[in-house]
Structure formats: C-alpha cells, structure tokens
Design a protein around this motif. Structure first.
Motif, PDB file in Angstrom:
ATOM      1  N   VAL A  42       0.844  -1.202   0.000  1.00 30.89           N
ATOM      2  CA  VAL A  42       0.000   0.000   0.000  1.00 30.89           C
ATOM      3  C   VAL A  42       0.875   1.246   0.000  1.00 30.89           C
ATOM      4  O   VAL A  42       0.627   2.206  -0.737  1.00 30.89           O
ATOM      5  N   ARG A  43       1.922   1.240   0.820  1.00 28.50           N
ATOM      6  CA  ARG A  43       2.831   2.397   0.872  1.00 28.50           C
ATOM      7  C   ARG A  43       3.515   2.619  -0.473  1.00 28.50           C
ATOM      8  O   ARG A  43       3.606   3.753  -0.950  1.00 28.50           O
ATOM      9  N   GLU A  44       4.003   1.542  -1.084  1.00 25.95           N
ATOM     10  CA  GLU A  44       4.678   1.659  -2.379  1.00 25.95           C
ATOM     11  C   GLU A  44       3.732   2.197  -3.440  1.00 25.95           C
ATOM     12  O   GLU A  44       4.110   3.048  -4.242  1.00 25.95           O
ATOM     13  N   ASN A  45       2.488   1.700  -3.449  1.00 26.87           N
ATOM     14  CA  ASN A  45       1.507   2.195  -4.419  1.00 26.87           C
ATOM     15  C   ASN A  45       1.237   3.678  -4.207  1.00 26.87           C
ATOM     16  O   ASN A  45       1.145   4.440  -5.171  1.00 26.87           O
ATOM     17  N   ALA A  46       1.098   4.082  -2.946  1.00 25.77           N
ATOM     18  CA  ALA A  46       0.839   5.492  -2.653  1.00 25.77           C
ATOM     19  C   ALA A  46       2.005   6.361  -3.110  1.00 25.77           C
ATOM     20  O   ALA A  46       1.796   7.417  -3.724  1.00 25.77           O
ATOM     21  N   LEU A  47       3.232   5.911  -2.856  1.00 25.72           N
ATOM     22  CA  LEU A  47       4.408   6.673  -3.282  1.00 25.72           C
ATOM     23  C   LEU A  47       4.501   6.748  -4.801  1.00 25.72           C
ATOM     24  O   LEU A  47       4.824   7.800  -5.367  1.00 25.72           O
ATOM     25  N   ARG A  48       4.204   5.628  -5.473  1.00 26.15           N
ATOM     26  CA  ARG A  48       4.242   5.608  -6.934  1.00 26.15           C
ATOM     27  C   ARG A  48       3.202   6.568  -7.515  1.00 26.15           C
ATOM     28  O   ARG A  48       3.493   7.332  -8.436  1.00 26.15           O
ATOM     29  N   GLU A  49       1.989   6.538  -6.972  1.00 26.28           N
ATOM     30  CA  GLU A  49       0.933   7.433  -7.452  1.00 26.28           C
ATOM     31  C   GLU A  49       1.321   8.890  -7.228  1.00 26.28           C
ATOM     32  O   GLU A  49       1.086   9.745  -8.083  1.00 26.28           O
ATOM     33  N   LYS A  50       1.904   9.165  -6.080  1.00 25.43           N
ATOM     34  CA  LYS A  50       2.319  10.534  -5.772  1.00 25.43           C
ATOM     35  C   LYS A  50       3.389  11.006  -6.754  1.00 25.43           C
ATOM     36  O   LYS A  50       3.343  12.135  -7.257  1.00 25.43           O
ATOM     37  N   ALA A  51       4.353  10.125  -7.059  1.00 20.41           N
ATOM     38  CA  ALA A  51       5.417  10.476  -8.003  1.00 20.41           C
ATOM     39  C   ALA A  51       4.836  10.710  -9.398  1.00 20.41           C
ATOM     40  O   ALA A  51       5.231  11.664 -10.095  1.00 20.41           O
ATOM     41  N   GLU A  52       3.905   9.864  -9.816  1.00 24.98           N
ATOM     42  CA  GLU A  52       3.273  10.031 -11.128  1.00 24.98           C
ATOM     43  C   GLU A  52       2.496  11.340 -11.199  1.00 24.98           C
ATOM     44  O   GLU A  52       2.556  12.046 -12.214  1.00 24.98           O
ATOM     45  N   ARG A  53       1.774  11.655 -10.122  1.00 22.06           N
ATOM     46  CA  ARG A  53       1.008  12.902 -10.092  1.00 22.06           C
ATOM     47  C   ARG A  53       1.940  14.112 -10.201  1.00 22.06           C
ATOM     48  O   ARG A  53       1.678  15.050 -10.964  1.00 22.06           O
ATOM     49  N   ARG A  54       3.044  14.058  -9.455  1.00 20.56           N
ATOM     50  CA  ARG A  54       4.005  15.164  -9.517  1.00 20.56           C
ATOM     51  C   ARG A  54       4.599  15.302 -10.920  1.00 20.56           C
ATOM     52  O   ARG A  54       4.790  16.408 -11.419  1.00 20.56           O
TER      53      ARG A  54
END
Length: 103
Positions: A42-54
């Motif tokens: 879950v943490r990795e997915n959240a970090l990946r989504e955040k990086a993609e959004r940025r």
C-alpha cells in the motif's frame, strides 16, 4: 544500609523489573508478516501514485510555460534594423532595450 526515600519507593533488582515476553506462535508470526507485506505494498503504491502525479503536474507546467512563450512571440511587434548606422547613433539606454534574435 541506605535510607529509603519515601517518594522514590523501594528499589527492586533489575531482573524483577524486566517482564518476560510472550512467544508468538508460528501462525501469529505468519499473519504479522503478511500484514507487514500488505502495508508495504500500500505504501509503495501510494508513493508511486504521488510520483506520477508530480510528474504529470511538472509536465503540465512545462507545457503551459512553452505555450505562454509561443503566444508572447506571436503577439509581439518587431522592427527589423537593416541599417547598422542607426545602431551606432542609438544611446546606451536604447541599446539595452534591444533584443537580438536569430529567427
């Protein structure tokens, strides 16, 4: 003998203060490991989504900046100086305002 201070209480040996820990069964350990793995995913997915959004936001800002520069270029008025003698007559203040373009 030492005097016992009433607000400190009676001193106990260190082995009496350390509580024995309860051993976990194999199933409990397995469930705990699975929970940790799920949480990590879950943490990795959240970090990946955040990086993609940025990254998307950064690209949008770049695109907006490029579009703005293109619009400014299209809207500006230019005057081509073909007679270089005019440049020699100009004052320093006027020369600072000039922009040389290679377009």
């Amino acid at each position: 003998m030492t005097r016992v201070k009433p607000w400190k209480g009676e001193r106990k040996p260190l082995r009496a203060l350390i509580k024995s820990r309860k051993e976990k069964s194999w199933n409990e350990k397995r469930l705990e490991k699975e929970r940790r793995k799920a949480l990590q995913k879950v943490r990795e997915n959240a970090l990946r989504e955040k990086a993609e959004r940025r990254k998307r936001e950064k690209e949008a800002r770049e695109e907006s900046r490029k579009r703005k520069l293109d619009n400014e270029k299209r809207a500006e008025q230019v005057q081509i100086v073909s007679n270089l003698a005019k440049l020699k007559k100009m004052s320093k203040k006027e020369l600072r305002k000039l922009q040389v373009r290679g377009d």
